[in-house]
Design a protein around this motif. Structure first.
Motif, PDB file in Angstrom:
ATOM      1  N   ALA A 159       0.850  -1.173  -0.135  1.00  0.00           N
ATOM      2  CA  ALA A 159      -0.296  -0.073  -0.119  1.00  0.00           C
ATOM      3  C   ALA A 159       0.892   1.318  -0.028  1.00  0.00           C
ATOM      4  O   ALA A 159       2.109   0.839   0.681  1.00  0.00           O
ATOM      5  CB  ALA A 159      -0.886   0.014   1.248  1.00  0.00           C
ATOM      6  N   VAL A 160       0.372   2.912  -0.732  1.00  0.00           N
ATOM      7  CA  VAL A 160       1.204   3.794  -0.836  1.00  0.00           C
ATOM      8  C   VAL A 160       0.628   4.601  -0.284  1.00  0.00           C
ATOM      9  O   VAL A 160      -1.232   4.956  -0.127  1.00  0.00           O
ATOM     10  CB  VAL A 160       1.164   3.947  -2.046  1.00  0.00           C
ATOM     11  N   LEU A 161       1.279   5.821   0.276  1.00  0.00           N
ATOM     12  CA  LEU A 161       0.876   6.694   1.189  1.00  0.00           C
ATOM     13  C   LEU A 161       0.832   7.879   0.516  1.00  0.00           C
ATOM     14  O   LEU A 161       1.359   7.918  -0.253  1.00  0.00           O
ATOM     15  CB  LEU A 161       1.341   6.641   2.480  1.00  0.00           C
ATOM     16  N   ARG A 178      -2.563   4.334 -11.080  1.00  0.00           N
ATOM     17  CA  ARG A 178      -2.367   3.936 -10.167  1.00  0.00           C
ATOM     18  C   ARG A 178      -3.037   2.707  -9.117  1.00  0.00           C
ATOM     19  O   ARG A 178      -1.585   1.747  -8.369  1.00  0.00           O
ATOM     20  CB  ARG A 178      -1.935   5.004  -8.453  1.00  0.00           C
ATOM     21  N   ALA A 179      -3.660   2.317  -9.038  1.00  0.00           N
ATOM     22  CA  ALA A 179      -4.304   1.355  -8.205  1.00  0.00           C
ATOM     23  C   ALA A 179      -3.878   0.209  -8.903  1.00  0.00           C
ATOM     24  O   ALA A 179      -3.662  -0.865  -8.467  1.00  0.00           O
ATOM     25  CB  ALA A 179      -5.395   0.669  -8.204  1.00  0.00           C
ATOM     26  N   ALA A 180      -3.749  -0.333 -10.609  1.00  0.00           N
ATOM     27  CA  ALA A 180      -3.845  -0.887 -11.175  1.00  0.00           C
ATOM     28  C   ALA A 180      -1.997  -1.384 -11.474  1.00  0.00           C
ATOM     29  O   ALA A 180      -1.891  -2.434 -11.308  1.00  0.00           O
ATOM     30  CB  ALA A 180      -4.348  -0.946 -12.404  1.00  0.00           C
ATOM     31  N   SER A 181      -1.318  -0.496 -11.044  1.00  0.00           N
ATOM     32  CA  SER A 181       0.070  -0.579 -11.084  1.00  0.00           C
ATOM     33  C   SER A 181       0.914  -0.307  -9.956  1.00  0.00           C
ATOM     34  O   SER A 181       2.100  -1.384  -9.536  1.00  0.00           O
ATOM     35  CB  SER A 181       0.361   0.234 -12.309  1.00  0.00           C
ATOM     36  N   MET A 182      -0.072   0.086  -8.424  1.00  0.00           N
ATOM     37  CA  MET A 182       0.467   0.200  -7.337  1.00  0.00           C
ATOM     38  C   MET A 182       0.521   0.008  -6.494  1.00  0.00           C
ATOM     39  O   MET A 182       0.765   0.151  -5.162  1.00  0.00           O
ATOM     40  CB  MET A 182       0.946   1.679  -7.362  1.00  0.00           C
ATOM     41  N   GLY A 183      -1.090  -0.222  -6.266  1.00  0.00           N
ATOM     42  CA  GLY A 183      -1.838  -1.773  -4.690  1.00  0.00           C
ATOM     43  C   GLY A 183      -2.739  -1.014  -4.375  1.00  0.00           C
ATOM     44  O   GLY A 183      -2.602   0.105  -5.077  1.00  0.00           O
ATOM     45  N   GLU A 184      -2.300  -0.276  -2.921  1.00  0.00           N
ATOM     46  CA  GLU A 184      -3.546   0.110  -2.679  1.00  0.00           C
ATOM     47  C   GLU A 184      -2.684   1.372  -2.266  1.00  0.00           C
ATOM     48  O   GLU A 184      -1.831   1.605  -2.026  1.00  0.00           O
ATOM     49  CB  GLU A 184      -4.009  -0.600  -0.925  1.00  0.00           C
ATOM     50  N   LEU A 185      -3.876   2.447  -3.038  1.00  0.00           N
ATOM     51  CA  LEU A 185      -3.301   3.439  -2.928  1.00  0.00           C
ATOM     52  C   LEU A 185      -4.480   4.042  -0.856  1.00  0.00           C
ATOM     53  O   LEU A 185      -5.547   4.209  -1.061  1.00  0.00           O
ATOM     54  CB  LEU A 185      -4.026   4.690  -4.223  1.00  0.00           C
ATOM     55  N   ILE A 186      -3.379   4.525  -0.363  1.00  0.00           N
ATOM     56  CA  ILE A 186      -3.877   5.661   0.559  1.00  0.00           C
ATOM     57  C   ILE A 186      -3.563   6.569   0.985  1.00  0.00           C
ATOM     58  O   ILE A 186      -2.597   7.728   0.674  1.00  0.00           O
ATOM     59  CB  ILE A 186      -3.597   4.744   2.028  1.00  0.00           C
ATOM     60  N   ALA A 187      -4.518   7.604   0.206  1.00  0.00           N
ATOM     61  CA  ALA A 187      -5.029   9.373   0.606  1.00  0.00           C
ATOM     62  C   ALA A 187      -4.453   9.756   2.356  1.00  0.00           C
ATOM     63  O   ALA A 187      -4.884   9.451   3.254  1.00  0.00           O
ATOM     64  CB  ALA A 187      -6.115  10.378  -0.255  1.00  0.00           C
ATOM     65  N   THR A 188      -3.629  10.870   1.654  1.00  0.00           N
ATOM     66  CA  THR A 188      -3.388  11.111   3.107  1.00  0.00           C
ATOM     67  C   THR A 188      -4.586  11.839   4.090  1.00  0.00           C
ATOM     68  O   THR A 188      -5.641  12.739   3.077  1.00  0.00           O
ATOM     69  CB  THR A 188      -1.899  12.310   2.918  1.00  0.00           C
ATOM     70  N   GLY A 189      -4.985  12.293   5.579  1.00  0.00           N
ATOM     71  CA  GLY A 189      -6.381  12.437   5.411  1.00  0.00           C
ATOM     72  C   GLY A 189      -6.189  11.891   7.301  1.00  0.00           C
ATOM     73  O   GLY A 189      -5.443  10.955   8.115  1.00  0.00           O
ATOM     74  N   ASP A 191      -8.265   9.814   8.253  1.00  0.00           N
ATOM     75  CA  ASP A 191      -8.571   8.536   8.001  1.00  0.00           C
ATOM     76  C   ASP A 191      -6.750   7.583   7.818  1.00  0.00           C
ATOM     77  O   ASP A 191      -7.278   5.837   7.922  1.00  0.00           O
ATOM     78  CB  ASP A 191      -9.286   7.956   7.279  1.00  0.00           C
ATOM     79  N   ALA A 192      -6.300   7.970   7.679  1.00  0.00           N
ATOM     80  CA  ALA A 192      -5.241   8.117   7.065  1.00  0.00           C
ATOM     81  C   ALA A 192      -3.924   6.504   7.950  1.00  0.00           C
ATOM     82  O   ALA A 192      -3.972   5.310   7.536  1.00  0.00           O
ATOM     83  CB  ALA A 192      -3.886   8.440   6.005  1.00  0.00           C
ATOM     84  N   PRO A 193      -4.049   7.221   9.020  1.00  0.00           N
ATOM     85  CA  PRO A 193      -3.604   6.350  10.116  1.00  0.00           C
ATOM     86  C   PRO A 193      -3.881   4.700  10.232  1.00  0.00           C
ATOM     87  O   PRO A 193      -3.851   3.461  10.141  1.00  0.00           O
ATOM     88  CB  PRO A 193      -3.233   7.210  11.567  1.00  0.00           C
ATOM     89  N   VAL A 194      -5.699   4.921  10.123  1.00  0.00           N
ATOM     90  CA  VAL A 194      -6.205   4.040  10.155  1.00  0.00           C
ATOM     91  C   VAL A 194      -6.497   2.560   9.214  1.00  0.00           C
ATOM     92  O   VAL A 194      -5.996   1.576   9.561  1.00  0.00           O
ATOM     93  CB  VAL A 194      -7.780   3.916  10.653  1.00  0.00           C
TER      94      VAL A 194
END
Length: 307
Positions: A159-161, A178-189, A191-194
């Protein structure tokens, strides 16, 4: 009432402007995807060498470089800055073709765009298959997107922040491609730490950039000057027993890259055995500084790292 109407008008105007900018950006992206990756990167690098020095960020870059390398002449600073703009142009072009950049062949590593020596690949496999999650930090060097693309291509749960673009159309394109080539995407915000914690619990490898100024960060020294670093990776190390490693990409001639992966980095601890957040971030920041010193023309000097 008049103030309310003016605010609504400004919001509407901004939304319209963002929609137009988004449509133009997506059009440019589709146009660039028509070109071969190498040709697009070369053209974008040349273009930014011409345009970059005319932009206000050029002054920021020169001030940063002059403070970081007081021993370098103005001519050397200018040479590095042109390299910075060249690299940024290439990154922009490569960003539109991330799915085409990874052509790694383990049997013939010398043939691909990404050069991975066997010892590095062995270290990567060890990290990927140790049964543990991992915290992986990197910096805005060369093309900083490639480690995540490579990991996903090798089937690593990752997963990538990332920072969400302000323009909705670009954000949708980023998440889709990006999700197709980089795995899970986690946007800063908020809820990001959770979301990161959930990913670590399932055993994922979390990638994050840690070299930008962070207003609510901890104080560290970078090139002899005080600045703030985002402490998230150190705080996560407080709660999860998993390796911390650093990865960097190095741009090579001929539109090729190589990478380096550090050994596991143990968090610094205080007298009670707890993770020392500030000391851990200083250790990571010092590693990044050593990377930047080796290839200063490949780092993003154009933002205000010191404030």
């Amino acid at each position: 009432m008049a103030s309310s109407r003016n605010s609504a008008w400004r919001r509407s105007l901004k939304a319209t402007g963002n929609a137009i900018a988004g449509a133009l950006a997506i059009g440019v992206i589709h146009l660039m995807r028509l070109a071969r990756p190498d040709a697009a990167a070369n053209a974008a690098g040349r273009f930014m060498r011409l345009i970059g020095p005319l932009l206000p960020e050029h002054k920021i870059g020169r001030a940063n470089l002059t403070a970081a390398f007081p021993e370098k002449s103005p001519q050397e600073i200018d040479r590095i800055l042109l390299g910075v703009w060249d690299n940024l142009g290439r990154v922009g072009a490569e960003f539109t073709q991330l799915d085409r950049l990874i052509d790694y062949d383990r049997a013939h590593p010398e043939r691909g765009r990404l050069e991975i020596p066997q010892p590095l690949f062995d270290k990567f496999l060890e990290l990927a298959n140790d049964g543990k999650p991992a915290l992986v930090f990197t910096a805005h060097l060369a093309n900083w997107e490639l480690p995540a693309v490579f990991a996903a291509a090798q089937g690593v749960d990752s997963a990538v922040l990332y920072r969400r673009p302000n323009i909705a159309a670009i954000d949708r394109w980023v998440r889709k491609t990006r999700a197709a080539s980089m795995g899970e995407l986690i946007a800063t915000g908020l809820d990001a730490p959770v979301r990161i914690a959930d990913a670590l619990k399932r055993g994922a490898h979390i990638g994050m950039l840690v070299d930008q100024y962070y207003v609510r960060g901890v104080e560290v020294t970078f090139f002899g000057r005080k600045t703030n670093a985002n402490p998230l990776i150190a705080r996560l190390a407080q709660h999860f027993d998993c390796p911390i490693v650093g990865v960097r990409v190095i741009r090579l001639p001929g539109n090729r890259f190589t990478a380096e992966l550090t050994d596991e980095i143990k968090p610094m601890r205080d007298a009670q055995g707890n993770v020392d957040i500030a000391a851990t971030m200083q250790m990571i920041t010092s590693i990044i500084e050593s990377w930047v010193r080796e290839h200063p023309e490949q780092w993003l000097w154009l933002h205000r790292r010191w404030r």
